[in-house]
Design a protein around this motif. Structure first.
Motif, PDB file in Angstrom:
ATOM      1  N   ARG A  82       0.827  -1.214   0.000  1.00 29.92           N
ATOM      2  CA  ARG A  82       0.000   0.000   0.000  1.00 29.92           C
ATOM      3  C   ARG A  82       0.857   1.259   0.000  1.00 29.92           C
ATOM      4  N   GLU A  83       1.845   1.310   0.891  1.00 36.01           N
ATOM      5  CA  GLU A  83       2.695   2.489   0.991  1.00 36.01           C
ATOM      6  C   GLU A  83       3.482   2.721  -0.296  1.00 36.01           C
ATOM      7  N   CYS A  84       3.895   1.650  -0.940  1.00 34.41           N
ATOM      8  CA  CYS A  84       4.625   1.786  -2.195  1.00 34.41           C
ATOM      9  C   CYS A  84       3.742   2.426  -3.267  1.00 34.41           C
ATOM     10  N   PHE A  85       2.472   2.035  -3.302  1.00 32.75           N
ATOM     11  CA  PHE A  85       1.558   2.636  -4.271  1.00 32.75           C
ATOM     12  C   PHE A  85       1.310   4.108  -3.953  1.00 32.75           C
ATOM     13  N   GLU A  86       1.101   4.406  -2.661  1.00 35.74           N
ATOM     14  CA  GLU A  86       0.849   5.795  -2.264  1.00 35.74           C
ATOM     15  C   GLU A  86       2.044   6.695  -2.565  1.00 35.74           C
ATOM     16  N   GLU A  87       3.232   6.255  -2.198  1.00 37.66           N
ATOM     17  CA  GLU A  87       4.405   7.113  -2.269  1.00 37.66           C
ATOM     18  C   GLU A  87       5.112   7.081  -3.626  1.00 37.66           C
ATOM     19  N   ALA A  88       5.097   5.912  -4.285  1.00 39.68           N
ATOM     20  CA  ALA A  88       5.876   5.758  -5.520  1.00 39.68           C
ATOM     21  C   ALA A  88       5.024   5.497  -6.753  1.00 39.68           C
ATOM     22  N   GLY A  89       3.713   5.277  -6.579  1.00 35.08           N
ATOM     23  CA  GLY A  89       2.838   5.080  -7.728  1.00 35.08           C
ATOM     24  C   GLY A  89       2.952   3.726  -8.394  1.00 35.08           C
ATOM     25  N   ILE A  90       3.552   2.756  -7.723  1.00 35.41           N
ATOM     26  CA  ILE A  90       3.694   1.404  -8.263  1.00 35.41           C
ATOM     27  C   ILE A  90       2.953   0.431  -7.360  1.00 35.41           C
ATOM     28  N   LEU A  91       2.033  -0.330  -7.953  1.00 35.14           N
ATOM     29  CA  LEU A  91       1.215  -1.271  -7.186  1.00 35.14           C
ATOM     30  C   LEU A  91       1.536  -2.699  -7.599  1.00 35.14           C
ATOM     31  N   LEU A  92       1.974  -3.496  -6.632  1.00 32.15           N
ATOM     32  CA  LEU A  92       2.265  -4.905  -6.877  1.00 32.15           C
ATOM     33  C   LEU A  92       0.969  -5.697  -6.768  1.00 32.15           C
ATOM     34  N   ALA A  93       0.243  -5.740  -7.852  1.00 31.15           N
ATOM     35  CA  ALA A  93      -1.028  -6.451  -7.902  1.00 31.15           C
ATOM     36  C   ALA A  93      -1.185  -7.068  -9.281  1.00 31.15           C
ATOM     37  N   VAL A  94      -2.088  -8.049  -9.383  1.00 30.04           N
ATOM     38  CA  VAL A  94      -2.384  -8.675 -10.673  1.00 30.04           C
ATOM     39  C   VAL A  94      -3.891  -8.654 -10.887  1.00 30.04           C
ATOM     40  N   ASP A  95      -4.296  -8.633 -12.160  1.00 27.22           N
ATOM     41  CA  ASP A  95      -5.725  -8.603 -12.471  1.00 27.22           C
ATOM     42  C   ASP A  95      -6.304 -10.009 -12.458  1.00 27.22           C
ATOM     43  N   ILE A 107      -6.809   2.085 -11.809  1.00 27.37           N
ATOM     44  CA  ILE A 107      -6.589   2.187 -10.359  1.00 27.37           C
ATOM     45  C   ILE A 107      -5.648   3.332 -10.017  1.00 27.37           C
ATOM     46  N   HIS A 108      -4.812   3.758 -10.964  1.00 25.05           N
ATOM     47  CA  HIS A 108      -3.871   4.836 -10.679  1.00 25.05           C
ATOM     48  C   HIS A 108      -4.591   6.163 -10.406  1.00 25.05           C
ATOM     49  N   SER A 109      -5.816   6.290 -10.883  1.00 27.99           N
ATOM     50  CA  SER A 109      -6.585   7.511 -10.602  1.00 27.99           C
ATOM     51  C   SER A 109      -7.053   7.556  -9.145  1.00 27.99           C
ATOM     52  N   ASP A 110      -6.985   6.428  -8.437  1.00 32.74           N
ATOM     53  CA  ASP A 110      -7.409   6.373  -7.040  1.00 32.74           C
ATOM     54  C   ASP A 110      -6.235   6.428  -6.062  1.00 32.74           C
ATOM     55  N   ARG A 111      -5.072   6.679  -6.581  1.00 34.42           N
ATOM     56  CA  ARG A 111      -3.878   6.714  -5.715  1.00 34.42           C
ATOM     57  C   ARG A 111      -4.014   7.758  -4.611  1.00 34.42           C
ATOM     58  N   GLU A 112      -4.475   8.960  -4.960  1.00 34.89           N
ATOM     59  CA  GLU A 112      -4.590  10.025  -3.968  1.00 34.89           C
ATOM     60  C   GLU A 112      -5.657   9.706  -2.932  1.00 34.89           C
ATOM     61  N   LEU A 114      -6.423   6.788  -1.850  1.00 32.19           N
ATOM     62  CA  LEU A 114      -5.809   5.835  -0.923  1.00 32.19           C
ATOM     63  C   LEU A 114      -4.899   6.572   0.045  1.00 32.19           C
ATOM     64  N   PHE A 115      -4.113   7.514  -0.458  1.00 32.15           N
ATOM     65  CA  PHE A 115      -3.212   8.297   0.384  1.00 32.15           C
ATOM     66  C   PHE A 115      -3.981   9.082   1.451  1.00 32.15           C
ATOM     67  N   LYS A 116      -5.138   9.633   1.091  1.00 30.27           N
ATOM     68  CA  LYS A 116      -5.928  10.430   2.032  1.00 30.27           C
ATOM     69  C   LYS A 116      -6.755   9.573   2.979  1.00 30.27           C
ATOM     70  N   GLY A 117      -6.777   8.268   2.781  1.00 32.10           N
ATOM     71  CA  GLY A 117      -7.567   7.395   3.636  1.00 32.10           C
ATOM     72  C   GLY A 117      -9.030   7.314   3.251  1.00 32.10           C
ATOM     73  N   GLU A 118      -9.377   7.838   2.072  1.00 37.69           N
ATOM     74  CA  GLU A 118     -10.763   7.778   1.605  1.00 37.69           C
ATOM     75  C   GLU A 118     -11.116   6.387   1.085  1.00 37.69           C
ATOM     76  N   LEU A 119     -10.124   5.633   0.676  1.00 35.38           N
ATOM     77  CA  LEU A 119     -10.291   4.250   0.237  1.00 35.38           C
ATOM     78  C   LEU A 119      -9.195   3.408   0.879  1.00 35.38           C
ATOM     79  N   THR A 120      -9.466   2.119   1.066  1.00 33.37           N
ATOM     80  CA  THR A 120      -8.456   1.203   1.575  1.00 33.37           C
ATOM     81  C   THR A 120      -7.940   0.347   0.424  1.00 33.37           C
ATOM     82  N   LEU A 121      -6.822  -0.309   0.652  1.00 26.95           N
ATOM     83  CA  LEU A 121      -6.282  -1.203  -0.370  1.00 26.95           C
ATOM     84  C   LEU A 121      -7.261  -2.327  -0.660  1.00 26.95           C
ATOM     85  N   ALA A 122      -7.923  -2.841   0.379  1.00 28.95           N
ATOM     86  CA  ALA A 122      -8.904  -3.907   0.181  1.00 28.95           C
ATOM     87  C   ALA A 122     -10.061  -3.436  -0.701  1.00 28.95           C
TER      88      ALA A 122
END
Length: 289
Positions: A82-95, A107-112, A114-122
């Motif tokens: 989660r922190e890697c996606f928030e801070e570096a914009g890279i998400l280790l996930a698969v479709d 999903i990259h449009s939801d990065r901010e 996630l950072f603000k706590g409006e959405l969770t990684l789950a």
């Protein structure tokens, strides 16, 4: 002072010059390590365990055993992702087809958010039908911030190969710059004063510098998890009384080594001029510097 649980993710990739790693520069306004170049990471929050439903590859029991924990090891890994996606914009996930994400995934449009706590990684995984392959992360190390700084962290370090289809980008809030460097380049930059690096970062880079490819590096990490790291107060003697040493205190590591049973038989202070046998035939004598 509370010691916060935290997680860090080292991203690495192969290049023509050998493996390189991603470093982010913390903002100069940060309370903790301002201006330092670090790996993506941050605190473990209460929502991490909700992400287990979207994790694949390794169960929490197996991960926790590797990390010498009773439970919750998977939460540290999920926090690192989660922190890697928030801070570096890279998400280790698969479709849903098992393919790694690319830079144009929605999903990259939801990065901010996630950072603000409006959405969770789950919630993001559920929204986009994604899973987090925890078996692609290797357990690299365990560091506890010593006493003194305004914040202290009990941090687990992980490593993974960066997905080829995504581009790193600092968030502009907590991180203000990013760079891909070989471990040797990063260490030289620190020695020359070009970049600020903390002790855990330096120690990790020294390990990574030994490998010529990410495949060799990941194979080693998966086969050689670090030894369990004591992270609880340890008894020692000070002025004829038993006191408890906090992790990171000057005499802590020596007390754990010389008194592994925690009987309180070692000294709580490093005393200049007093010889201490730290191993067979090895005596530590500290100068009054």
């Amino acid at each position: 002072m509370d010691i916060r649980p935290a997680a860090t993710l080292v991203l690495t990739k192969d290049t023509a010059e050998g493996p390189k790693i991603l470093l982010l520069q913390r903002t100069w306004d940060a309370v903790f390590m301002p201006g330092y170049f670090v790996f993506p990471g941050g605190s473990v929050d209460d929502q991490e365990n909700n992400g287990r439903a979207h994790a694949i590859g390794r169960a929490d029991t197996e991960i926790s055993q590797t990390m010498a924990m009773d439970e919750g090891g998977a939460d540290y890994m999920l926090a690192a992702v989660r922190e890697c996606f928030e801070e570096a914009g890279i998400l280790l996930a698969v479709d849903e087809k098992g393919a790694a994400l690319t830079h144009d995934h929605p999903i990259h449009s939801d990065r901010e958010a996630l950072f603000k706590g409006e959405l969770t990684l789950a919630e993001l995984c559920h929204r986009y039908n994604l899973t987090i392959p925890l078996d692609r992360l290797g357990y690299l190390g365990h560091w506890v911030t010593p006493p003194g700084p305004p914040r202290r962290f009990d941090t687990r370090f992980f490593i993974a190969v960066a997905p080829e289809g995504q581009r790193a980008s600092h968030d502009g809030n907590e991180t203000i710059d990013h760079v891909w460097l070989s471990p040797a380049e990063a260490l030289e930059d620190h020695r020359s004063g070009r970049r600020l690096l903390g002790l855990p970062t330096i120690g990790t880079l020294r390990i990574l510098a030994e490998f010529g490819t990410t495949e060799a590096l990941m194979r080693y990490v998966h086969a050689n998890p670090p030894e369990p790291y004591p992270n609880k107060p340890w008894p020692a003697v000070k002025k004829d009384r038993t006191t408890m040493l906090e992790p990171g205190a000057p005499a802590y590591d020596e007390a754990v080594k010389l008194d592994p049973e925690g009987a309180g038989s070692t000294h709580a202070d490093i005393v200049p001029g007093k010889p201490v046998e730290v191993a067979a035939g090895v005596v530590r004598l500290t100068a009054p510097n």
